[in-house]
Design a protein around this motif. Structure first.
Motif, mmCIF file in Angstrom:
data_model
loop_
_atom_site.group_PDB
_atom_site.id
_atom_site.type_symbol
_atom_site.label_atom_id
_atom_site.label_comp_id
_atom_site.label_asym_id
_atom_site.label_seq_id
_atom_site.Cartn_x
_atom_site.Cartn_y
_atom_site.Cartn_z
ATOM 1 N N GLN A 47 0.868 -1.338 -0.346
ATOM 2 C CA GLN A 47 -0.049 -0.657 0.063
ATOM 3 C C GLN A 47 1.006 1.420 -0.052
ATOM 4 O O GLN A 47 1.531 1.233 1.033
ATOM 5 C CB GLN A 47 -1.540 0.065 1.541
ATOM 6 N N ILE A 48 0.533 1.776 -0.910
ATOM 7 C CA ILE A 48 1.610 3.225 -1.146
ATOM 8 C C ILE A 48 0.933 4.041 -0.869
ATOM 9 O O ILE A 48 -0.714 4.371 -1.738
ATOM 10 C CB ILE A 48 2.068 3.186 -2.612
ATOM 11 N N ILE A 49 1.866 5.777 -0.207
ATOM 12 C CA ILE A 49 0.799 6.898 0.111
ATOM 13 C C ILE A 49 2.320 7.528 -0.989
ATOM 14 O O ILE A 49 3.235 7.826 -0.455
ATOM 15 C CB ILE A 49 0.503 7.121 1.136
ATOM 16 N N LEU A 50 1.391 8.503 -1.755
ATOM 17 C CA LEU A 50 2.492 9.636 -2.154
ATOM 18 C C LEU A 50 2.542 10.891 -1.756
ATOM 19 O O LEU A 50 0.553 11.515 -1.949
ATOM 20 C CB LEU A 50 2.407 9.232 -3.892
ATOM 21 N N VAL A 51 3.673 11.604 -1.102
ATOM 22 C CA VAL A 51 3.553 12.340 -1.238
ATOM 23 C C VAL A 51 4.790 14.111 -2.043
ATOM 24 O O VAL A 51 5.140 12.764 -1.851
ATOM 25 C CB VAL A 51 3.972 12.539 0.413
ATOM 26 N N HIS A 52 3.832 14.343 -2.471
ATOM 27 C CA HIS A 52 5.297 15.459 -3.614
ATOM 28 C C HIS A 52 5.031 17.056 -2.813
ATOM 29 O O HIS A 52 4.561 17.536 -2.044
ATOM 30 C CB HIS A 52 4.756 16.120 -4.315
ATOM 31 N N GLY A 53 6.129 17.521 -3.307
ATOM 32 C CA GLY A 53 6.808 18.416 -2.989
ATOM 33 C C GLY A 53 6.830 19.937 -3.952
ATOM 34 O O GLY A 53 6.367 18.972 -4.796
ATOM 35 N N ALA A 54 6.461 20.807 -3.574
ATOM 36 C CA ALA A 54 6.052 21.865 -4.893
ATOM 37 C C ALA A 54 7.079 22.515 -4.494
ATOM 38 O O ALA A 54 7.085 24.078 -5.105
ATOM 39 C CB ALA A 54 4.791 21.876 -4.797
ATOM 40 N N GLY A 55 8.103 22.516 -4.520
ATOM 41 C CA GLY A 55 9.310 24.179 -3.732
ATOM 42 C C GLY A 55 10.112 24.607 -5.171
ATOM 43 O O GLY A 55 9.651 25.919 -5.300
ATOM 44 N N TYR A 56 10.487 23.656 -5.701
ATOM 45 C CA TYR A 56 10.782 24.051 -7.577
ATOM 46 C C TYR A 56 9.347 24.752 -8.195
ATOM 47 O O TYR A 56 9.943 25.259 -8.857
ATOM 48 C CB TYR A 56 11.291 22.448 -8.383
ATOM 49 N N GLN A 57 8.048 24.492 -8.220
ATOM 50 C CA GLN A 57 7.387 24.745 -9.131
ATOM 51 C C GLN A 57 6.807 25.962 -8.337
ATOM 52 O O GLN A 57 6.921 27.060 -9.664
ATOM 53 C CB GLN A 57 6.394 23.960 -9.136
ATOM 54 N N SER A 70 -0.034 32.052 -1.617
ATOM 55 C CA SER A 70 -1.063 31.722 -2.957
ATOM 56 C C SER A 70 -0.130 31.666 -3.959
ATOM 57 O O SER A 70 -0.674 30.492 -5.209
ATOM 58 C CB SER A 70 -1.340 33.112 -3.263
ATOM 59 N N VAL A 71 0.955 31.852 -4.498
ATOM 60 C CA VAL A 71 1.842 31.163 -5.512
ATOM 61 C C VAL A 71 1.979 29.384 -5.158
ATOM 62 O O VAL A 71 1.772 28.814 -5.668
ATOM 63 C CB VAL A 71 3.258 31.732 -5.425
ATOM 64 N N ALA A 72 2.340 29.351 -4.130
ATOM 65 C CA ALA A 72 2.827 27.567 -3.422
ATOM 66 C C ALA A 72 1.828 27.530 -3.682
ATOM 67 O O ALA A 72 0.987 26.005 -4.533
ATOM 68 C CB ALA A 72 2.715 27.575 -1.891
ATOM 69 N N LEU A 73 0.025 27.641 -3.679
ATOM 70 C CA LEU A 73 -1.231 27.322 -3.802
ATOM 71 C C LEU A 73 -1.401 26.945 -5.389
ATOM 72 O O LEU A 73 -2.356 25.685 -5.817
ATOM 73 C CB LEU A 73 -2.447 27.962 -3.542
ATOM 74 N N GLU A 74 -0.898 27.875 -6.706
ATOM 75 C CA GLU A 74 -1.500 27.963 -7.768
ATOM 76 C C GLU A 74 0.119 26.683 -7.989
ATOM 77 O O GLU A 74 -0.805 26.330 -9.109
ATOM 78 C CB GLU A 74 -1.463 29.192 -8.070
ATOM 79 N N ALA A 75 0.940 27.273 -7.624
ATOM 80 C CA ALA A 75 1.881 25.833 -8.513
ATOM 81 C C ALA A 75 1.506 24.421 -7.739
ATOM 82 O O ALA A 75 1.262 23.429 -8.849
ATOM 83 C CB ALA A 75 4.050 26.561 -7.739
ATOM 84 N N ILE A 76 0.860 24.135 -6.587
ATOM 85 C CA ILE A 76 0.610 22.806 -6.250
ATOM 86 C C ILE A 76 -0.627 22.283 -6.477
ATOM 87 O O ILE A 76 -0.693 21.249 -7.661
ATOM 88 C CB ILE A 76 -0.145 22.840 -4.593
#
Length: 447
Positions: A62-72, A99-105
């Motif tokens: 069973q896999i749970i994927l967590v992703h970062g978004a700092g680069y985006q 706001s920028v982070a939420l749009e990138a995510i």
């Protein structure tokens, strides 16, 4: 990151298949949290990564994927000409940065869903992270940076039971409905602890390396913390803040109950699968306790022990001992086991009438040498001798004097330090062995 594709010139060896299949029963039904840096998801490696996750799911993991978004987030800020106070949830987050982070995510989430559809993977997401504002840290208000209060495990487990791949973004929500920026590494740790994960795998750009730029294969919790703190006695020095973050969270996850955490470079082919399905691995493993890998041997271990030591016994590097000899004294043996595979052993033979213990049959498999397992077994022997309250622990060696002296506490002795029965046996064998002796009670802590 690519999947296990074979070019026409490559062949799958049967030994490789056996090694892989050995892990399948160990992992089946377990939960793994895979945390991937945003930059890796923005590359051509995304299809391969998702296919690797599909392979794991097909093995009933069973896999749970967590992703970062700092680069985006940083990319989008550059496009807009905006200045960020924080891009990865590890500092102050103002309204603009959030706001920028939420749009990138949001963009990244769409990209993940698109590729998952191509890869025939069913994904799911939800508001599973309840958080609160971090408040003031060292006198500085952290703004809209959040700290996780609770993980909605019921929701995550429901996704997993349906065979879905939960995908968790680095955002949380407080009880008033406010959105807060989170750090993806800490999110992975909190989720792993909440769902009882067997592993966390941090997939990032770089390896953890030593002063010679060689990959560090493993670190204990204490060693990982020393690296993060920049301690003088740390095995390695890590300048990359992303790696430091992952080692910090790896140590924290292990300390609170996750047995193993792995830091893997997603820039290498098949790195994720190689880390999971080979003893050598492809990244750095952080583990909870050096002694948890050592256990008492059982009768069922005798064939594995004999197969492991037989070449060295034949070469006269180890004292001659038959399967019957090992079977009769199996209570004296301990083994060091990595993911269900015995990679080393040691025997402790007690001489109660002479207040002594012999450290014997110390052996590490060839492809596991130089990983610190021999040191762990010797330190275990010292600790066990101390528990028994004996006056001395001795070992006979034909050429490992430097090794025992490096452990700390051992010094070169002579035949007079041996129990009479053991001395006679040595003389009858005509082996040119050196006697190494340590007084366990005066060794304060193995180095």
């Amino acid at each position: 990151m690519a999947t296990m594709e074979m070019t026409p010139k490559q062949k799958v060896r049967y030994s490789d298949l056996r090694a892989i299949l050995r892990y399948v029963p160990l992992f089946r039904g377990k939960r793994f949290v895979v945390a991937v840096d945003g930059e890796l998801l923005d590359s051509s490696g995304l299809p391969g990564l998702l296919l690797d996750l599909a392979v794991l799911q097909s093995l009933s993991i069973q896999i749970i994927l967590v992703h970062g978004a700092g680069y985006q987030t940083r990319q989008l800020a550059r496009e807009r000409g905006l200045t960020l106070t924080n891009s990865d949830g590890q500092g102050v987050t103002d309204e603009t940065s959030l706001s920028v982070a939420l749009e990138a995510i949001a963009r990244l989430s769409t990209q993940l869903r698109e590729q998952a559809t191509v890869s025939n993977i069913r994904m799911a997401s939800g508001n599973v992270l309840v958080a609160h504002q971090a408040g003031r840290v060292k006198g500085v208000d952290q703004g809209l940076t959040g700290v996780i209060d609770r993980v909605d495990t019921d929701c995550l487990l429901a996704f997993l039971e349906e065979g879905l791949l939960p995908v968790i973004s680095p955002v949380g929500y407080d009880r008033r409905g406010r959105t807060l920026r989170l750090n993806s590494d800490s999110v992975a740790t909190e989720i792993a602890l909440a769902v009882g994960a067997a592993k966390v795998l941090f997939v990032t750009q770089n390896h953890v390396t030593d002063a010679d730029d060689l990959r560090v294969r493993q670190l204990s919790v204490d060693q990982a913390n020393a690296v993060v703190d920049g301690a003088a006695n740390a095995r390695v020095c890590v300048d990359d803040p992303m790696l430091r973050s992952k080692l910090k969270q790896a140590a924290r996850a292990c300390y609170h109950g996750v047995p193993r955490v792995h830091v893997v470079s997603g820039m290498e082919r098949d790195a994720l699968l190689a880390e999971l399905f080979s003893n050598e691995g492809s990244g750095t493993m952080v583990y909870r306790d050096a002694y948890q890998e050592i256990r008492s041997a059982t009768q069922a271990d005798v064939p594995a022990i004999m197969a492991m030591i037989r070449p060295s016994v034949s070469d006269d590097d180890l004292v001659q001992r038959s399967e019957e000899d090992v079977t009769k004294t199996i209570g004296d043996y301990s083994v060091i086991e990595i993911d269900g595979t015995i990679v080393g052993c040691v025997a402790l033979h007690v001489y109660p009438d002479e207040d002594a213990v012999e450290l014997a049959c110390l052996f590490i498999k060839k492809n596991h040498e130089n990983h610190g397992y021999g040191r762990k077994l010797v330190e275990f022997a010292i600790r066990r001798a101390k528990e028994l309250g004996v006056a001395r622990l001795f070992a006979l060696t034909t050429g490992a004097i430097d090794f025992f002296e490096r452990i700390g506490g051992f010094h070169l002795g002579d035949k007079a330090d041996l129990p009479e029965a053991r001395r006679r046996k040595l003389e009858d064998s005509a082996r040119e062995s050196h006697v190494m002796v340590v007084e366990p009670q005066v060794v304060t802590s193995p180095s």
